[in-house]
Design an enzyme around this catalytic site. Structure first.
Site, short mmCIF file in Angstrom:
data_model
loop_
_atom_site.label_atom_id
_atom_site.label_comp_id
_atom_site.label_asym_id
_atom_site.label_seq_id
_atom_site.Cartn_x
_atom_site.Cartn_y
_atom_site.Cartn_z
N GLU A 1 0.81 -1.21 0.00
CA GLU A 1 0.00 0.00 0.00
C GLU A 1 0.84 1.26 0.00
O GLU A 1 1.95 1.30 0.52
CB GLU A 1 -0.91 0.00 1.23
CG GLU A 1 -1.96 -1.06 1.09
CD GLU A 1 -3.05 -0.92 2.10
OE1 GLU A 1 -3.97 -1.74 2.06
OE2 GLU A 1 -3.01 0.02 2.91
N CYS B 1 3.40 8.23 1.62
CA CYS B 1 3.92 7.19 2.51
C CYS B 1 4.13 5.93 1.66
O CYS B 1 3.19 5.40 1.07
CB CYS B 1 2.89 6.96 3.62
SG CYS B 1 3.39 5.70 4.79
N CYS C 1 6.78 -7.86 6.44
CA CYS C 1 7.98 -7.40 7.16
C CYS C 1 8.43 -8.51 8.10
O CYS C 1 7.61 -9.18 8.73
CB CYS C 1 7.67 -6.13 7.96
SG CYS C 1 9.11 -5.49 8.84
N CYS D 1 7.06 -6.62 14.73
CA CYS D 1 6.71 -5.84 15.93
C CYS D 1 5.30 -6.22 16.39
O CYS D 1 4.41 -6.44 15.56
CB CYS D 1 6.77 -4.34 15.61
SG CYS D 1 8.41 -3.81 15.10
N CYS E 1 2.15 -4.07 15.12
CA CYS E 1 2.07 -3.71 13.70
C CYS E 1 1.41 -4.83 12.89
O CYS E 1 1.84 -5.98 12.96
CB CYS E 1 3.48 -3.44 13.17
SG CYS E 1 3.53 -3.14 11.40
N CYS F 1 -1.26 4.53 10.22
CA CYS F 1 -0.05 3.74 10.50
C CYS F 1 -0.41 2.36 11.03
O CYS F 1 -1.25 2.25 11.91
CB CYS F 1 0.79 4.39 11.60
SG CYS F 1 1.31 6.02 11.22
#
Ligand code: SAH
Ligand code: SF4
Length: 386
Positions: free
Chosen positions: A91, A104, A111, A115, A118, A344
Site C-alpha cells: 500500500e 507514505c 515485514c 513488531c 504492527c 499507521c
C-alpha cells in the site's frame, strides 16, 4: 525480458544507455521524460532520436505496479493497493496538507521484524520490493495526482518510507530508489523532505549515512531493553544503547540536526509517566549540548490479533508534557485516513489473509477520482518532516 527503466537511478540509466551505444545526456533526457513528465511510451518522447526510440522499444519498458484499488478518505487521504504478484499487495498513502503533500511509501511486501503492535509485522515477510517497485509508487501517485488535480507543478513534496516493510532490510533497492526521489532530473525532493523510518537496523543506519543521508526517523516505542525486546524483536540484536549511538553518528551527516523518534502509544504497556521519565533520562542532552531528537507520539491503531489497546488521550497528553517539560520537542500525530484503513500500522490489513485478498477487495468500495471529488487539503497535522 526487457529492462524496466523505473529500476534505474540516473547512473544506472546512463550505464544502460551506454550499453545501447548512447551518450549520458540521452539518459538524462530519458530520465526526465519518465519521471518529470510521467511518460511510459517511448514514441511520446519526441526529442529522442527515432533510432534510439526504436532501440528502446526492443530492450526496455516503463511499467508501474498494477493498481488493485483506490480509496479516498473524507479527510482527502488517498490509499492505493498495488499488486506485487503471488497474492501479495502493498500500500501507498497520499496525505494532503495545506503546505505539502506527503507520500507514505512501502519498501517490502510484509515485514520480517514482527513488531507486536504492527499488522504488517503480524502478516510475516513475503518479499523485498525492487527499486522499480518502490519508485513506481511515487511515479504513479505523482502523475496520477497531477492529472486529476490538473496541476502542472509537483504535487508530492515529501516522501516518508513508513508504509509496509523495514526499508533498511531492503537496502540495495532502497538506495537507488532514494536517489531517484532526490535527483533534480526526476522528482528533485530535498533530503530533508525524504524520511527513512527504521526499527533500528544499526549497521545499515551507518551505511545510509554514508551513501544517501536523508532525514531519519527511528521507531523507539520503549525506554528500556526489556520492554523494547518484547515490542520490537530486532532490539535483541541491536539494543537501545547501540541504537542511540548510531543515531548520534547519523546526526553528523544528516540533513537535519535532529533525529525523530516515533513512539506508538500502547495502553498500560509503554505509556505511563514512569516510562516518560525513563525516556527523558535516555535522550536528555548532556549539559551544554542542545537537544538532538524530537518525539512523535503515534496513537496506536488497533487490530484484533495484537491484543493491544490504544492509550487514553489523557495518558498521551501527560506523556507528551513530561517530554516537553524536559525540553524535548514532542508532537502527537493526528491519525489520517482511518476511515479507509490508511493509518499507521493498518496498511494492507486486508492482505493478512492472502488467499482471500480478491474477495475482500471486491467487498470494499473503490472510489474513482472525478473532478467533483474533493481532494483539497483539509487542516494541518503533525507529521514527521516539513
Ligand atoms: N519498518 C519501519 C517503517 C514502517 S512502519 C519502522 O518500523 O519504522 C512506520 C511507523 O508506523 C513505525 O513507527 C511503526 O512503529 C508505526 N506503526 C506500526 N504499526 C502501528 C500501529 N498499529 N499503530 C500505530 N503506529 C504503528
Ligand atoms: Fe516491520 Fe516497521 Fe511493522 Fe515493525 S513497525 S513490523 S519494522 S513495518
Amino acid at each position: 525480458m526487457t529492462a524496466n527503466l523505473l529500476d534505474y537511478d540516473l547512473d544506472g540509466l546512463a550505464a544502460f544507455c551506454e550499453r545501447l551505444g548512447e551518450k549520458r545526456f540521452r539518459a538524462t533526457q530519458l530520465f526526465r521524460w519518465i519521471h518529470q513528465k510521467g511518460a511510459a511510451q517511448f514514441e511520446d518522447m519526441s526529442d529522442l532520436a527515432k533510432s534510439l526510440r526504436e532501440k528502446l522499444k526492443t530492450t526496455a519498458h516503463v511499467q508501474a505496479l498494477p493498481v488493485l484499488s483506490q480509496h479516498i478518505s473524507v479527510d482527502g487521504t488517498i490509499k492505493w493497493l498495488f499488486d506485487v504478484g503471488g497474492g501479495n499487495a502493498i500500500e501507498t498513502v497520499f496525505i494532503p496538507e495545506d503546505d505539502r503533500g506527503t507520500l507514505c511509501v512501502s519498501s517490502q511486501a510484509g515485514c520480517a521484524v514482527a513488531c507486536r503492535f504492527c499488522s504488517t509485522g503480524h502478516q510475516g515477510f513475503s518479499r523485498n520490493l525492487t527499486a522499480g517497485e518502490i519508485v513506481s509508487q511515487l511515479w504513479f501517485a505523482e502523475h496520477f495526482l497531477r492529472k486529476h488535480l490538473k496541476k502542472d507543478e509537483r504535487v508530492i513534496s515529501n516522501v516518508v518510507m513508513m508504509g509496509m516493510g523495514e526499508p533498511l532490510q531492503n537496502y540495495s533497492a532502497l538506495v537507488p530508489a532514494l536517489r531517484v526521489m532526490l535527483d533534480d532530473h526526476a522528482y528533485g525532493l530535498s533530503r530533508r523532505r525524504v524520511t527513512v523510518s527504521t526499527s533500528g537496523v544499526v549497521p545499515m543506519m551507518d551505511r545510509l549515512g554514508q551513501d544517501c543521508p536523508v532525514a531519519l526517523a527511528v521507531s523507539l516505542h520503549a525506554p528500556n531493553d526489556a520492554l523494547r525486546d518484547d515490542l520490537v524483536p530486532l532490539n535483541r540484536k541491536y539494543p537501545i544503547a547501540e541504537l542511540l549511538d548510531a543515531c548520534k553518528r547519523y546526526l553528523e551527516v544528516a540533513p537535519r540536526d535532529f533525529i525523530t523518534f516515533e513512539y506508538c502509544m500502547l495502553d498500560g504497556v509503554n505509556d505511563t509517566p514512569a516510562h516518560a521519565a525513563e525516556l527523558v533520562k535516555l535522550v536528555r542532552p548532556v549539559k551544554g549540548e542542545r537537544a538532538w531528537c524530537k518525539f512523535n507520539l503515534i496513537p496506536f491503531n488497533p487490530f484484533p490479533a495484537s491484543g493491544l489497546v490504544r492509550s487514553q488521550q489523557s495518558a498521551v497528553l501527560a506523556f507528551s508534557k513530561i517530554l516537553s517539560d524536559a525540553g524535548i520537542v514532542t508532537t502527537i500525530r493526528k491519525t489520517r485516513g482511518d476511515d479507509i484503513d490508511a493509518a499507521c500500522g493498518q496498511l494492507a490489513g486486508d492482505v493478512q489473509d492472502r488467499t482471500n485478498i480478491q474477495t475482500r477487495i471486491s467487498k470494499r468500495r473503490t472510489i474513482i477520482i472525478t473532478p467533483e471529488n474533493e481532494l483539497a487539503p483539509q487542516g494541518r497535522e503533525d507529521i514527521v518532516n516539513d
